[in-house]
Design a protein around this motif. Structure first.
Motif, PDB file in Angstrom:
ATOM      1  N   LEU A   1       1.152   6.097 -17.546  1.00 18.67           N
ATOM      2  CA  LEU A   1       1.866   6.450 -16.314  1.00 18.67           C
ATOM      3  C   LEU A   1       1.751   5.353 -15.265  1.00 18.67           C
ATOM      4  CD1 LEU A   1       1.027  10.250 -15.977  1.00 18.67           C
ATOM      5  CD2 LEU A   1       3.193   9.212 -16.633  1.00 18.67           C
ATOM      6  N   ILE A   2       0.576   4.767 -15.139  1.00 20.00           N
ATOM      7  CA  ILE A   2       0.389   3.657 -14.198  1.00 20.00           C
ATOM      8  C   ILE A   2       1.246   2.471 -14.624  1.00 20.00           C
ATOM      9  CG2 ILE A   2      -1.308   1.941 -13.414  1.00 20.00           C
ATOM     10  CD1 ILE A   2      -3.363   4.273 -13.428  1.00 20.00           C
ATOM     11  N   GLY A   3       1.333   2.209 -15.916  1.00 21.77           N
ATOM     12  CA  GLY A   3       2.186   1.136 -16.408  1.00 21.77           C
ATOM     13  C   GLY A   3       3.656   1.386 -16.128  1.00 21.77           C
ATOM     14  N   ILE A   4       4.084   2.620 -16.299  1.00 26.61           N
ATOM     15  CA  ILE A   4       5.486   2.951 -16.012  1.00 26.61           C
ATOM     16  C   ILE A   4       5.793   2.731 -14.536  1.00 26.61           C
ATOM     17  CG2 ILE A   4       7.130   4.874 -15.845  1.00 26.61           C
ATOM     18  CD1 ILE A   4       5.857   5.940 -18.462  1.00 26.61           C
ATOM     19  N   LEU A   5       4.901   3.188 -13.668  1.00 22.24           N
ATOM     20  CA  LEU A   5       5.107   3.002 -12.230  1.00 22.24           C
ATOM     21  C   LEU A   5       5.050   1.525 -11.854  1.00 22.24           C
ATOM     22  CD1 LEU A   5       3.003   6.015 -10.946  1.00 22.24           C
ATOM     23  CD2 LEU A   5       5.489   5.805 -10.956  1.00 22.24           C
ATOM     24  N   ALA A   6       4.194   0.755 -12.504  1.00 23.38           N
ATOM     25  CA  ALA A   6       4.124  -0.677 -12.233  1.00 23.38           C
ATOM     26  C   ALA A   6       5.361  -1.400 -12.743  1.00 23.38           C
ATOM     27  CB  ALA A   6       2.873  -1.274 -12.873  1.00 23.38           C
ATOM     28  N   GLY A   7       5.912  -0.958 -13.847  1.00 19.83           N
ATOM     29  CA  GLY A   7       7.100  -1.591 -14.401  1.00 19.83           C
ATOM     30  C   GLY A   7       8.348  -1.376 -13.567  1.00 19.83           C
TER      31      GLY A   7
ATOM     32  N   PHE B   1       0.818  -1.208   0.000  1.00 23.57           N
ATOM     33  CA  PHE B   1       0.000   0.000   0.000  1.00 23.57           C
ATOM     34  C   PHE B   1       0.855   1.262   0.000  1.00 23.57           C
ATOM     35  CE2 PHE B   1      -3.001  -3.077   1.917  1.00 23.57           C
ATOM     36  CZ  PHE B   1      -3.907  -3.071   0.878  1.00 23.57           C
ATOM     37  N   SER B   2       2.022   1.202   0.614  1.00 23.87           N
ATOM     38  CA  SER B   2       2.896   2.369   0.591  1.00 23.87           C
ATOM     39  C   SER B   2       3.536   2.558  -0.780  1.00 23.87           C
ATOM     40  CB  SER B   2       3.974   2.241   1.667  1.00 23.87           C
ATOM     41  OG  SER B   2       4.828   1.159   1.383  1.00 23.87           O
ATOM     42  N   ARG B   3       3.708   1.463  -1.525  1.00 26.16           N
ATOM     43  CA  ARG B   3       4.322   1.547  -2.848  1.00 26.16           C
ATOM     44  C   ARG B   3       3.346   1.973  -3.935  1.00 26.16           C
ATOM     45  NH1 ARG B   3       8.209  -3.734  -3.125  1.00 26.16           N
ATOM     46  NH2 ARG B   3       9.627  -3.052  -1.503  1.00 26.16           N
ATOM     47  N   CYS B   4       2.075   1.680  -3.764  1.00 22.36           N
ATOM     48  CA  CYS B   4       1.137   1.971  -4.847  1.00 22.36           C
ATOM     49  C   CYS B   4       0.238   3.156  -4.528  1.00 22.36           C
ATOM     50  CB  CYS B   4       0.337   0.733  -5.222  1.00 22.36           C
ATOM     51  SG  CYS B   4      -0.693   0.072  -3.933  1.00 22.36           S
ATOM     52  N   GLY B   5       0.661   4.050  -3.665  1.00 20.85           N
ATOM     53  CA  GLY B   5      -0.136   5.219  -3.325  1.00 20.85           C
ATOM     54  C   GLY B   5      -0.310   6.174  -4.490  1.00 20.85           C
ATOM     55  N   ILE B   6       0.762   6.479  -5.191  1.00 26.95           N
ATOM     56  CA  ILE B   6       0.689   7.402  -6.330  1.00 26.95           C
ATOM     57  C   ILE B   6      -0.107   6.799  -7.484  1.00 26.95           C
ATOM     58  CG2 ILE B   6       2.053   8.595  -8.090  1.00 26.95           C
ATOM     59  CD1 ILE B   6       4.184   9.025  -5.912  1.00 26.95           C
ATOM     60  N   PRO B   7       0.152   5.535  -7.878  1.00 28.84           N
ATOM     61  CA  PRO B   7      -0.674   4.983  -8.963  1.00 28.84           C
ATOM     62  C   PRO B   7      -2.154   4.877  -8.596  1.00 28.84           C
ATOM     63  CG  PRO B   7       1.282   3.648  -8.670  1.00 28.84           C
ATOM     64  CD  PRO B   7       1.259   4.632  -7.564  1.00 28.84           C
TER      65      PRO B   7
ATOM     66  N   LEU C   1      -7.647   6.702  -9.175  1.00 32.42           N
ATOM     67  CA  LEU C   1      -8.864   7.231  -8.567  1.00 32.42           C
ATOM     68  C   LEU C   1      -9.270   8.542  -9.216  1.00 32.42           C
ATOM     69  CD1 LEU C   1     -10.920   7.131  -6.114  1.00 32.42           C
ATOM     70  CD2 LEU C   1      -9.273   8.602  -4.968  1.00 32.42           C
ATOM     71  N   THR C   2      -8.304   9.401  -9.466  1.00 36.52           N
ATOM     72  CA  THR C   2      -8.599  10.701 -10.058  1.00 36.52           C
ATOM     73  C   THR C   2      -9.048  10.594 -11.506  1.00 36.52           C
ATOM     74  OG1 THR C   2      -6.948  11.707  -8.621  1.00 36.52           O
ATOM     75  CG2 THR C   2      -7.654  12.987 -10.516  1.00 36.52           C
ATOM     76  N   SER C   3      -8.283   9.873 -12.319  1.00 38.94           N
ATOM     77  CA  SER C   3      -8.575   9.887 -13.756  1.00 38.94           C
ATOM     78  C   SER C   3      -9.691   8.946 -14.168  1.00 38.94           C
ATOM     79  CB  SER C   3      -7.311   9.569 -14.555  1.00 38.94           C
ATOM     80  OG  SER C   3      -6.862   8.279 -14.249  1.00 38.94           O
ATOM     81  N   PHE C   4      -9.881   7.846 -13.455  1.00 40.46           N
ATOM     82  CA  PHE C   4     -10.885   6.879 -13.881  1.00 40.46           C
ATOM     83  C   PHE C   4     -12.186   6.948 -13.083  1.00 40.46           C
ATOM     84  CE2 PHE C   4      -6.976   4.443 -15.219  1.00 40.46           C
ATOM     85  CZ  PHE C   4      -7.132   4.743 -16.559  1.00 40.46           C
ATOM     86  N   ILE C   5     -12.187   7.634 -11.937  1.00 42.75           N
ATOM     87  CA  ILE C   5     -13.411   7.708 -11.139  1.00 42.75           C
ATOM     88  C   ILE C   5     -13.851   9.154 -10.919  1.00 42.75           C
ATOM     89  CG2 ILE C   5     -14.486   7.164  -8.926  1.00 42.75           C
ATOM     90  CD1 ILE C   5     -12.681   4.704  -8.784  1.00 42.75           C
ATOM     91  N   LEU C   6     -12.987   9.979 -10.342  1.00 39.64           N
ATOM     92  CA  LEU C   6     -13.398  11.329  -9.955  1.00 39.64           C
ATOM     93  C   LEU C   6     -13.667  12.247 -11.147  1.00 39.64           C
ATOM     94  CD1 LEU C   6     -11.137  11.982  -6.855  1.00 39.64           C
ATOM     95  CD2 LEU C   6     -13.526  11.290  -6.914  1.00 39.64           C
ATOM     96  N   LEU C   7     -12.807  12.239 -12.148  1.00 35.15           N
ATOM     97  CA  LEU C   7     -13.028  13.106 -13.307  1.00 35.15           C
ATOM     98  C   LEU C   7     -14.294  12.741 -14.083  1.00 35.15           C
ATOM     99  CD1 LEU C   7      -9.417  13.709 -14.655  1.00 35.15           C
ATOM    100  CD2 LEU C   7     -10.900  15.310 -13.466  1.00 35.15           C
ATOM    101  N   PRO C   8     -14.570  11.445 -14.351  1.00 34.66           N
ATOM    102  CA  PRO C   8     -15.850  11.139 -15.017  1.00 34.66           C
ATOM    103  C   PRO C   8     -17.064  11.497 -14.168  1.00 34.66           C
ATOM    104  CG  PRO C   8     -14.362   9.301 -15.280  1.00 34.66           C
ATOM    105  CD  PRO C   8     -13.710  10.260 -14.333  1.00 34.66           C
TER     106      PRO C   8
END
Length: 115
Positions: free
Chosen positions: A52-58, A4-10, A15-22
């Motif tokens: 960006l999520i893919g880059i952070l996951a990679g 959970f500490s590692r995936c906070g930014i992704p 949350l912002t781009s796929f839930i809050l903005l729509p």
């Protein structure tokens, strides 16, 4: 707990781009401008977020490999809840998954070459 500490930014980006903005576009933008906002989301903001999520996951593949799958699933669920079922949302989710996985693969290769 470390995951959970590692995936906070992704997760925040997801949350912002796929839930809050729509949600904001559906509830706060007038219908005549809402279509333009949705096009901007579907064709510009969401693909960039997936990359960006893919880059952070990679960068941390052993622990964050699931993030591109999760982001595509979150998009598909949110789109279907807000707009009703349409097979185009599954296609968009597949494209976002492909972009995220390609970005994760390229990012993983770059990390391995540096070390």
């Amino acid at each position: 707990m470390r995951i959970f500490s590692r995936c906070g930014i992704p997760l925040t980006l997801m949350l912002t781009s796929f839930i809050l903005l729509p949600l904001a576009a559906v509830h706060f933008i007038p219908p005549d401008a809402g279509m333009m906002a949705m096009l901007l989301l579907f064709y510009c903001i969401n693909p960039i977020s997936s990359i960006l999520i893919g880059i952070l996951a990679g960068k941390q593949t052993p622990t964050l490999w699931f993030l591109p799958f999760l982001s595509a699933g979150v998009f598909c669920c949110t789109a279907c809840l807000l707009f009703g079922w349409d097979s185009a949302f599954v296609l968009y989710a597949g494209i976002y998954l492909l972009l995220g996985m390609l970005a994760a693969l390229i990012s993983r290769i770059a990390v391995r070459r540096r070390s």
